[in-house]
Design a protein around this motif. Structure first.
Motif, PDB file in Angstrom:
ATOM      1  N   LEU A  83       0.851  -1.193   0.000  1.00  0.00           N
ATOM      2  CA  LEU A  83       0.000   0.000   0.000  1.00  0.00           C
ATOM      3  C   LEU A  83       0.878   1.231   0.000  1.00  0.00           C
ATOM      4  O   LEU A  83       2.060   1.157   0.335  1.00  0.00           O
ATOM      5  N   GLY A  85       0.419   4.703   2.016  1.00  0.00           N
ATOM      6  CA  GLY A  85      -0.419   5.411   2.981  1.00  0.00           C
ATOM      7  C   GLY A  85      -0.654   6.835   2.506  1.00  0.00           C
ATOM      8  O   GLY A  85      -0.157   7.255   1.459  1.00  0.00           O
ATOM      9  N   GLY A  86      -1.434   7.581   3.263  1.00  0.00           N
ATOM     10  CA  GLY A  86      -1.673   8.975   2.918  1.00  0.00           C
ATOM     11  C   GLY A  86      -0.359   9.724   2.902  1.00  0.00           C
ATOM     12  O   GLY A  86       0.382   9.710   3.885  1.00  0.00           O
ATOM     13  N   ASP A 126      -5.509   4.773  -0.441  1.00  0.00           N
ATOM     14  CA  ASP A 126      -6.682   5.448   0.114  1.00  0.00           C
ATOM     15  C   ASP A 126      -7.257   6.436  -0.889  1.00  0.00           C
ATOM     16  O   ASP A 126      -7.097   7.644  -0.740  1.00  0.00           O
ATOM     17  N   PHE A 175      -9.008   1.691  -0.923  1.00  0.00           N
ATOM     18  CA  PHE A 175      -9.470   1.482   0.453  1.00  0.00           C
ATOM     19  C   PHE A 175     -10.679   2.387   0.708  1.00  0.00           C
ATOM     20  O   PHE A 175     -10.640   3.319   1.511  1.00  0.00           O
ATOM     21  N   ARG A 189     -13.692  11.696  11.897  1.00  0.00           N
ATOM     22  CA  ARG A 189     -13.865  11.103  10.573  1.00  0.00           C
ATOM     23  C   ARG A 189     -15.324  11.166  10.130  1.00  0.00           C
ATOM     24  O   ARG A 189     -15.721  10.454   9.207  1.00  0.00           O
ATOM     25  N   LYS A 227     -15.220  -0.453   4.619  1.00  0.00           N
ATOM     26  CA  LYS A 227     -14.476  -0.209   5.861  1.00  0.00           C
ATOM     27  C   LYS A 227     -15.236   0.758   6.751  1.00  0.00           C
ATOM     28  O   LYS A 227     -16.092   1.482   6.251  1.00  0.00           O
ATOM     29  N   HIS A 228     -15.006   0.791   8.046  1.00  0.00           N
ATOM     30  CA  HIS A 228     -14.112  -0.089   8.792  1.00  0.00           C
ATOM     31  C   HIS A 228     -15.028  -1.007   9.586  1.00  0.00           C
ATOM     32  O   HIS A 228     -15.824  -0.524  10.408  1.00  0.00           O
ATOM     33  N   MET A 271     -12.061  -3.971   5.313  1.00  0.00           N
ATOM     34  CA  MET A 271     -11.024  -3.575   6.270  1.00  0.00           C
ATOM     35  C   MET A 271     -11.618  -3.536   7.678  1.00  0.00           C
ATOM     36  O   MET A 271     -12.711  -3.018   7.895  1.00  0.00           O
ATOM     37  N   PHE A 274     -10.464  -0.089  13.743  1.00  0.00           N
ATOM     38  CA  PHE A 274      -9.615   0.108  14.925  1.00  0.00           C
ATOM     39  C   PHE A 274     -10.423   0.050  16.225  1.00  0.00           C
ATOM     40  O   PHE A 274      -9.865  -0.094  17.300  1.00  0.00           O
ATOM     41  N   ASP A 313      -6.345  -2.828   9.572  1.00  0.00           N
ATOM     42  CA  ASP A 313      -5.996  -1.426   9.398  1.00  0.00           C
ATOM     43  C   ASP A 313      -4.543  -1.226   9.860  1.00  0.00           C
ATOM     44  O   ASP A 313      -3.948  -2.093  10.493  1.00  0.00           O
ATOM     45  N   TRP A 314      -4.025  -0.082   9.533  1.00  0.00           N
ATOM     46  CA  TRP A 314      -2.630   0.337   9.765  1.00  0.00           C
ATOM     47  C   TRP A 314      -2.113  -0.073  11.151  1.00  0.00           C
ATOM     48  O   TRP A 314      -2.490   0.534  12.162  1.00  0.00           O
ATOM     49  N   MET A 340      -1.879  -5.364   7.327  1.00  0.00           N
ATOM     50  CA  MET A 340      -1.267  -4.089   6.952  1.00  0.00           C
ATOM     51  C   MET A 340      -0.255  -3.750   8.049  1.00  0.00           C
ATOM     52  O   MET A 340      -0.626  -3.357   9.150  1.00  0.00           O
ATOM     53  N   TRP A 442      -7.056  13.657   3.608  1.00  0.00           N
ATOM     54  CA  TRP A 442      -6.767  12.729   2.508  1.00  0.00           C
ATOM     55  C   TRP A 442      -6.702  13.496   1.182  1.00  0.00           C
ATOM     56  O   TRP A 442      -7.405  13.175   0.222  1.00  0.00           O
ATOM     57  N   GLU A 503      -7.930  12.195  10.650  1.00  0.00           N
ATOM     58  CA  GLU A 503      -8.400  11.220  11.639  1.00  0.00           C
ATOM     59  C   GLU A 503      -8.398  11.855  13.027  1.00  0.00           C
ATOM     60  O   GLU A 503      -8.218  13.061  13.172  1.00  0.00           O
TER      61      GLU A 503
HETATM   62  C1  BGC Z   1      -7.037   4.441   8.281  1.00  0.00           C
HETATM   63  C2  BGC Z   1      -7.580   3.655   7.119  1.00  0.00           C
HETATM   64  C3  BGC Z   1      -6.625   3.688   5.967  1.00  0.00           C
HETATM   65  C4  BGC Z   1      -5.264   3.219   6.406  1.00  0.00           C
HETATM   66  C5  BGC Z   1      -4.233   3.219   5.307  1.00  0.00           C
HETATM   67  C6  BGC Z   1      -5.599   4.097   8.595  1.00  0.00           C
HETATM   68  O1  BGC Z   1      -5.063   5.004   9.525  1.00  0.00           O
HETATM   69  O2  BGC Z   1      -7.842   4.194   9.428  1.00  0.00           O
HETATM   70  O3  BGC Z   1      -8.840   4.161   6.760  1.00  0.00           O
HETATM   71  O4  BGC Z   1      -7.126   2.913   4.917  1.00  0.00           O
HETATM   72  O5  BGC Z   1      -4.801   4.047   7.443  1.00  0.00           O
HETATM   73  O6  BGC Z   1      -3.773   4.477   5.042  1.00  0.00           O
END
Ligand code: BGC
Ligand code: BGC
Length: 642
Positions: A83, A85-86, A126, A175, A189, A227-228, A271, A274, A313-314, A340, A442, A503
């Motif tokens: 993946l 990530g952001g 994402d 995602f 969120r 998700k989630h 997914m 948390f 999730d992460w 992940m 995001w 988040e």
């Molecule tokens: C988020 C997810 C996201 C994942 C990957 C997590 O912190 O809760 O929604 O898909 O990170 O970036």
């Protein structure tokens, strides 16, 4: 047997009995579904599974982040998925082009195919409001805005456009969508949720999956992720990753509704959340969802006959008691198929191989996980007809329509809107020219902060769009409103905005109230400067959730909840300004998918004393004034009663 071990055994026996009744109650709350299997696909999966070694199987289950792995390591460990990530970009260059994304993807792919011929690698991202990590891609309004449109066809088309953008960059997996049914808007969120009505979340969630996965085999669509799972939006006090207290029935019917829609659409990945779940009917603390075998295996895989894969999730497995992110047999035994584990993936790999060898994870569970991974992989086409160009990542007209349909008019003075095409307009509020504020979390980066307009070369701010429509000479921008006299204009357009966030709590501490002007006093001052100066003020609020704005609405002649509209500011102007000759003014068609608070402590999505209820909003075509002053109670203490 010592006394204490005897006691322990007795306790365990009791727990299992209570557990059986509880398990039944949880599972029965969900509708039974029948699996639909494709015999040829299953045969292909079995044949591929047979050839894999234990290490290769664990490699398939390991999901590293692109910042932490090279193609060479993908080959060495037979990694199955990766993946970004952001804010994870090829070469950590936020300006990376689609061709550069594609090139990196092809390198990873070639390495994976060397390790496991015939078993491709899939790359997840994402893409939650368009392909938001990639420069140049159109950013759509966030889900809360799409909820206000109530338009499933629109959401499906956005899914298709997003999939195309993802394919352009060589990736295969989104995602999204988030199916949260938010109960307390303090949750940071909230903006990722379509709304508080489970039926709406189900309908739009289903449309989103249909759009994303459309043409998956032909290389146009991508994998979607529901998700989630499950109850992410139900946490007490809106605490991110907190505890959802709900009966099994509410867990299924409220928080689970979106999953039934996603399954109807054939979603291939889910997914895990948390959050934790406590059964408020049976008073049973089930703990972290990442360790919940009943909900992941008993409900999702068995009762709902979900044949796809569950991704954690992460680093989420690390929150299961007794686990770390890199070592968690319990989460795999509970039903997680792909872990992940962005950075410590090598340790995870080694620990998990060892856990299987030591019998802590049954081989049958590993085989089930890998079967699911292979089934998903063999369900999508890896070749894509989509070119690796910026144009392929753009759908400005679609996004513009989404913006237009999502605006909710909360207050209006009849006849004020639309503004005339000849109007001289004073624009105030720094966010009027900020694509970061217009886009929210995001967006290019994880939080959507630390960006400026140069990061959005495709975007049009509200200011730029107004200038395009009215002519630059007709529009004056005065960010803090101190340099211009409203008297010299026909109208003032004021933009107020939350600071982007992804988040956690958002831009407010969870203990604070929802009063926008407490958090953003400078924005409130800007409005104060232009209000009551003899010219009408049209206020737009960019926010990821409903907020308490009575004081600001009282200073405005029209007040618009504009959410976080994304890169196409022209959609705002389509509703603010009369159309060019011959076209009809659409008016405001967006209607709230959450109640809009009338008080600073009204956090609940079920607030009965709200300013506007769910479904609320004006069209702008009313002839009756809606300008009654709203009560402005004295600024309350920052902490609301719990
Ligand atoms: C988020 C997810 C996201 C994942 C990957 C997590 O912190 O809760 O929604 O898909 O990170 O970036
Ligand atoms: C990543 C996000 C992820 C988050 C989780 C960030 O560094 O970029 O994708 O959701 O960490 O904490």
């Amino acid at each position: 047997m010592t006394r204490s071990t005897a006691l322990l055994a007795a306790l365990l026996a009791l727990a299992t009995m209570a557990g059986a009744a509880e398990t039944d109650a949880v599972v029965q709350a969900w509708p039974a579904r029948k699996p639909v299997r494709d015999a040829a696909l299953e045969a292909k999966v079995e044949a591929a599974l047979k050839n894999l070694t234990l290490r290769q199987k664990i490699g398939q289950m390991t999901q590293p982040e692109i910042r932490a792995i090279t193609p060479e390591q993908v080959r060495e460990y037979a990694i199955g998925t990766i993946l970004n990530g952001g804010g994870g970009w090829p070469g950590q260059d936020r300006a990376a082009t689609p061709a550069q994304w594609r090139e990196l993807s092809e390198k990873f792919q070639a390495a994976a195919l060397q390790a496991t011929p015939g078993i491709p690698l899939i790359w997840g991202t994402d893409a939650v409001h368009g392909h938001n990590n990639v420069r140049g891609a159109t950013l759509f309004p966030h889900n809360i805005a799409l909820g206000a449109t109530r338009d499933a066809d629109l959401v499906r088309d956005i899914g298709r456009a997003t999939a195309r953008a993802i394919r352009a960059s060589g990736l295969h997996w989104a995602f999204s969508p988030t199916l949260a049914v938010v109960q307390d808007v303090r949750w940071g969120r909230t903006y990722e949720s379509f709304g508080v009505d489970p039926a709406l979340v189900k309908r739009l969630g289903q449309a989103s999956v249909e759009g994303l996965q459309d043409g998956m085999k032909e290389g146009r669509g991508v994998l979607a992720t529901a998700k989630h799972y499950v109850g992410d939006g139900g946490t007490r006090r809106g605490i991110d990753q907190g505890v959802t207290q709900a009966s099994p029935a509410d867990l299924a019917n409220v928080h689970g509704a979106g999953y039934l829609g996603a399954l109807d659409a054939g979603v291939l990945t889910v997914m895990t959340s948390f959050s934790s779940w406590t059964d408020s009917a049976g008073y049973v603390e089930h703990g972290k969802m990442h360790g919940n075998a009943v909900l992941m295996t008993g409900v999702l895989k068995d009762r709902l006959a979900f044949d796809g894969l569950i991704v954690s999730d992460w680093d989420g497995v690390g929150q299961v008691p007794g686990c770390t992110p890199e070592d968690c047999p319990a989460a795999i035994n509970a039903g997680i198929d792909v872990v992940m584990v962005p950075f410590k993936w090598k340790d995870f790999f080694n620990n998990t191989v060892r856990a299987v060898e030591q019998g802590k994870i049954p081989m049958a569970r590993i085989d089930d996980a890998v079967r699911r991974i292979l089934r998903v992989k063999f369900s999508i086409g890896m070749q894509t007809p989509v070119p690796a160009t910026v144009e392929a990542m753009q759908a400005p007209e679609l996004a513009r329509r989404a913006v237009r349909e999502s605006l909710v008019l909360l207050k209006n003075k009849p006849g004020l809107l639309p503004l005339k095409g000849t109007a001289r307009v004073l624009v105030v509020g720094a966010a009027a020219d900020s694509l970061a504020h217009q886009s929210g979390g995001w967006s290019v980066t994880w939080q959507g902060r630390d960006t400026s307009n140069v990061d959005y070369p495709q975007g049009t701010s509200l200011l730029a769009a107004l200038r395009q429509r009215l002519g630059a000479a007709q529009v004056t921008f005065d960010a803090d409103g101190s340099k211009s006299d409203p008297k010299n204009f026909d109208a003032v357009v004021a933009v107020l905005a939350e600071t982007p966030y992804a988040e956690g709590e958002g831009d407010a501490r969870i203990t604070e109230n929802l009063r926008f002007s407490r958090r953003h006093p400078k924005d409130a001052e800007v409005l104060q400067r232009v209000a009551g100066r003899g010219k009408p003020v049209v206020t737009l609020l960019y926010s990821g959730r409903p907020l308490y704005v009575n004081d600001l609405a009282n200073k405005s002649d029209a007040f618009i909840a504009a959410w976080q509209p994304g890169t196409e500011g022209a959609g705002l102007v389509d509703v603010l300004v009369e159309p060019t000759a011959g076209k009809a003014w659409p008016g405001f068609t967006g209607r709230l998918s959450f109640p809009w608070p009338a008080g600073p402590c009204q956090f609940s999505s079920h607030e009965a004393r709200s300013w506007w209820p769910v479904g609320g909003g004006l069209s702008g075509k009313e002839t009756q004034a809606n300008t009654k002053a709203l009560p402005e109670p004295a600024d309350p203490a920052p902490i609301c009663p719990l």
